[in-house]
Scaffold this active site. Structure first.
Site, mmCIF file in Angstrom:
data_model
loop_
_atom_site.group_PDB
_atom_site.id
_atom_site.type_symbol
_atom_site.label_atom_id
_atom_site.label_comp_id
_atom_site.label_asym_id
_atom_site.label_seq_id
_atom_site.Cartn_x
_atom_site.Cartn_y
_atom_site.Cartn_z
ATOM 1 N N ARG A 239 47.174 37.087 32.963
ATOM 2 C CA ARG A 239 46.232 37.730 33.739
ATOM 3 C C ARG A 239 45.919 38.756 32.741
ATOM 4 N NH1 ARG A 239 45.251 34.149 36.188
ATOM 5 N NH2 ARG A 239 44.895 33.801 38.603
ATOM 6 N N GLU A 268 37.643 40.871 32.838
ATOM 7 C CA GLU A 268 36.875 39.672 32.342
ATOM 8 C C GLU A 268 35.779 39.163 33.271
ATOM 9 O OE1 GLU A 268 40.386 37.048 32.277
ATOM 10 O OE2 GLU A 268 39.322 36.107 33.645
ATOM 11 N N HIS A 286 39.148 31.999 29.900
ATOM 12 C CA HIS A 286 40.222 31.750 31.099
ATOM 13 C C HIS A 286 40.048 30.265 31.489
ATOM 14 C CE1 HIS A 286 42.083 33.901 34.957
ATOM 15 N NE2 HIS A 286 42.404 32.532 34.513
HETATM 16 C C1 GLV Z 1 44.347 30.468 36.681
HETATM 17 O O1 GLV Z 1 44.225 31.302 36.228
HETATM 18 C C2 GLV Z 1 45.146 30.398 37.779
HETATM 19 O O2 GLV Z 1 45.635 31.330 38.269
HETATM 20 O O3 GLV Z 1 45.309 29.172 38.367
#
Ligand code: GLV
Length: 329
Positions: A239, A268, A286
């Site tokens: 993250r 982001e 992402h």
């Molecule tokens: C994506 O970042 C998730 O947490 O599934």
């Protein structure tokens, strides 16, 4: 008839065919525009809902829950749940769920895609080629660093971390890992435990895959980056916020690190523009779990979680089990 049906809010656009199937059983309000929702808009849309399918960009906190008196379930279509205040959910009697396991393999593949691309300078090479700069073959052109036979450090040997580690065998890599607590040997799968500092110093390349929380904020900052080898690649698929982006940009710019492969960023999608100027950063928006199969499996699991709670059944991926005993009637 429709007044008696339970109401389900869907905060973003997800496979319309799955949402249309939900309409047979619930009064569904979705977000066709697919624009991210402000806190006020989220409260408006969830205000009279019994259940909500939400994504990692939707902040589910105490003020929101106070404005949603009917809500029984918040089903996150993501494995990470740092967008959800679990304590507040439990206090409001709201079950919170996520989508573990179904995305392990796709996410591990993406971690390797970033590691390989950063190690072999693929982004830079493609930009160079497309710019028309390939005039002749050169022996020392765009030299990368190797993965085969090297040591991989995984910060966060959980479900996704283990899927990443399994792939390392194909590259004959030794695997080190760091978790807050050392795992039982049967879960280590041959990976060797190290303190974080020892792992960063010893690993040739490092992949970060820990959940984000106050405890992991800037887990990898300037001090930690300075421990890494100058030939190392750092991959962050965890993250934004687990890595200190400003410190990483400084390290990449100064050549204190060979390269980085990043799928997640602080703040982001408005990432630090410093990244854009760096040839030695491979950047993706992402998308680590974004394959058709995996996104469909995530959506299906999220819907199963939601429907189970609304039907009074314990859902498969309940994040706050303590809510189950005192859930709303
Ligand atoms: C994506 O970042 C998730 O947490 O599934």
């Amino acid at each position: 008839m429709s007044e008696t049906r339970l109401r389900v809010a869907v905060t973003r656009r997800i496979f319309p065919e799955l949402i249309d199937a939900l309409r047979a059983r619930y009064d569904v309000r979705d977000n066709q525009d697919d624009l991210p929702l402000s806190a006020d808009e989220l409260a408006r849309r969830l205000g009279d809902a019994d259940g909500a399918l939400v994504t990692g960009g939707d902040r589910i906190d105490a003020p929101l829950l106070a404005a949603c008196p009917r809500l029984k379930v918040v089903s996150n279509i993501a494995v990470g749940f740092n967008n959800i205040d679990l304590t507040a959910c439990t206090e409001h009697g709201v079950a919170a769920t996520n989508t573990p396991d179904v995305l392990n393999e796709a996410t591990a593949d993406h971690a390797w895609a970033l590691l390989l691309a950063a190690a072999r300078r693929l982004g830079e090479a493609e930009r160079w080629l497309r710019a028309g700069r390939w005039k002749r073959w050169e022996f020392e052109a765009l030299m990368g660093v190797e993965l085969f036979g090297k040591t991989l450090g995984i910060v966060g040997l959980g479900r996704i971390g283990r899927a990443i580690a399994r792939r390392a065998a194909g590259f004959s890599m030794r695997v080190l890992y760091h978790n807050r607590t050392r795992l039982a040997p049967e879960l280590e799968g041959g990976a060797e435990y190290r303190t974080l500092d020892a792992l960063l110093a010893e690993a040739d390349h490092v992949i970060v895959v820990v959940p984000y929380s106050a405890a992991t904020h800037h887990l990898i900052g300037a001090r930690e980056l300075a421990l890494m080898k100058p030939t190392a690649v750092l991959v962050n698929i965890a993250r934004g916020g687990v890595v200190d982006d400003a410190a990483l940009i400084a390290a990449l710019r100064a050549g204190r690190l060979f390269a980085a492969g990043l799928d997640v960023f602080e703040n982001e999608p408005a990432l630090d523009p410093g990244f854009l100027a760096l040839e030695n950063a491979v950047l993706s928006p992402h998308i680590a779990s974004s394959t058709r199969e995996t996104r469909a499996a995530m959506a299906q699991l999220a819907i199963r979680n939601l429907e189970d709670v609304l039907a009074g059944r314990r859902p498969p991926a309940l994040l706050n089990p303590e809510v189950w005993e005192r859930r709303r009637a």
